[in-house]
Design a protein around this motif. Structure first.
Motif, PDB file in Angstrom:
ATOM      1  N   ARG A   7      17.671  96.749   0.219  1.00  0.00           N
ATOM      2  CA  ARG A   7      16.386  96.072   0.414  1.00  0.00           C
ATOM      3  C   ARG A   7      16.230  95.010  -0.663  1.00  0.00           C
ATOM      4  O   ARG A   7      16.634  95.207  -1.813  1.00  0.00           O
ATOM      5  CB  ARG A   7      15.223  97.069   0.306  1.00  0.00           C
ATOM      6  N   THR A  18       9.770  91.213   2.021  1.00  0.00           N
ATOM      7  CA  THR A  18      10.791  92.212   1.714  1.00  0.00           C
ATOM      8  C   THR A  18      11.606  92.467   2.974  1.00  0.00           C
ATOM      9  O   THR A  18      11.046  92.739   4.039  1.00  0.00           O
ATOM     10  CB  THR A  18      10.161  93.525   1.219  1.00  0.00           C
ATOM     11  N   THR A  20      15.346  94.071   4.931  1.00  0.00           N
ATOM     12  CA  THR A  20      16.506  94.954   4.919  1.00  0.00           C
ATOM     13  C   THR A  20      17.754  94.090   5.029  1.00  0.00           C
ATOM     14  O   THR A  20      17.844  93.249   5.930  1.00  0.00           O
ATOM     15  CB  THR A  20      16.460  95.948   6.089  1.00  0.00           C
TER      16      THR A  20
END
Length: 315
Positions: A7, A18, A20
């Motif tokens: 992340r 944010t 992945t």
């Protein structure tokens, strides 16, 4: 900024998101993108060696980000809420995000623990490694096939410490995860202490020190020139006076690793600066800058050899 092993927080001016990180060593298809979109509710950042126009369009249609990790530069589009940022600068740090296939972290951790605790039973090793006893049994059998470990009446041991270390160093792929690089004016030891104190405010067990600083603690020889630390979650060091830097000029390297084995087992932490597993110190010292890194690494190796000898004869 890293927010975990896979992340990261992307930022541009006042925009933040944010994501992945999904790194693929092979090109993806539009169907791969669609499948990933179905599996992930939040935004993702794809890192690929190449991408067709259809793949790039599918990623952007989802409001996600993509990067092409070329040999000489990284290109792509980052989506940060309503902001779109097109990138074409070379950046070595992005390459560290790439996942190169499934890594047998448990086996690498098992060798770490056997070196530190000879004559451990399978039950003890399972607790130290953090995996099931059947998984430990399977890994021990594989290591025995390489003549790296032996079963003794009182437990398992590495057959030859030097050979086990050579095997580990030659096969270990690195800690994985996400790294950031920083520059500070204080000594490497003081920089490490600053980061440890900062992280310890919220998670006392969330940071360990490696590289030259850890080696200086274990086997003092030369003044450390770069601090290497591993953290469980990302931290913005600009809050304590550091500035972002490139790999070559950085005085501090901060990594949120994938490898769970580099953390000390519960209850095994020593007083003083929290240190990473000794094999990790050796691996990091070998890749540290400076013309005498091999000599520094040999001193750490000798210290590991002496510790292991003492532990085997004390058992």
């Amino acid at each position: 900024m890293p927010r975990g092993a896979d992340r990261a927080e992307l930022g541009y001016v006042d925009a933040r998101v944010t994501v992945t990180v999904i790194a693929s060593p092979v090109p993806l298809t539009p169907r791969d993108i669609a499948t990933t979109i179905d599996r992930h509710p939040g935004p993702c950042l794809f890192i690929m060696p190449t991408a067709t126009a259809a793949v790039r369009e599918a990623v952007e249609a989802a409001g996600w980000s993509w990067l092409i990790d070329g040999e000489r530069q990284v290109t792509g589009v980052l989506r940060l809420g309503g902001e779109q940022v097109t990138l074409r600068p070379p950046t070595e740090a992005v390459r560290r995000w790439a996942k190169r296939g499934r890594v047998p972290w448990g086996t690498f951790t098992l060798v770490r623990r056997l070196i530190q605790q000879p004559y451990a039973t399978q039950q003890e090793l399972a607790a130290l490694v953090g995996v099931s006893q059947p998984r430990v049994s399977q890994a021990l059998a594989a290591l025995a096939d390489y003549d790296l470990v032996s079963r003794m009446p009182t437990g398992w041991v590495v057959r030859d410490l030097d050979e086990a270390i050579r095997w580990w160093l030659s096969t270990y792929p690195g800690p994985g995860g996400i790294s950031t690089y920083w520059y500070g004016l204080a000594s490497a030891v003081e920089q490490a202490r600053t980061v440890v104190e900062l992280v310890a405010e919220t998670d006392a067990a969330g940071v360990v020190v490696s590289g030259d600083v850890a080696a200086d603690t274990m086997a003092p020889w030369r003044a450390p020139t770069r601090a290497i630390l591993y953290v469980r979650d990302g931290v913005n060091l600009a809050d304590v006076g550091f500035v972002p830097a490139g790999d070559e000029e950085a005085t501090l390297e901060l990594t949120v690793p994938r490898d769970p084995g580099l953390w000390p087992p519960p209850g095994k932490a020593a007083p003083g600066l929290p240190l990473v597993d000794p094999l990790q110190v050796l691996w990091d010292v070998r890749r540290s800058p400076g013309p005498d890194n091999e000599e520094a690494a040999q001193r750490v190796w000798n210290m590991l050899r002496q510790r292991h000898h003492d532990q085997r004869h004390a058992a």
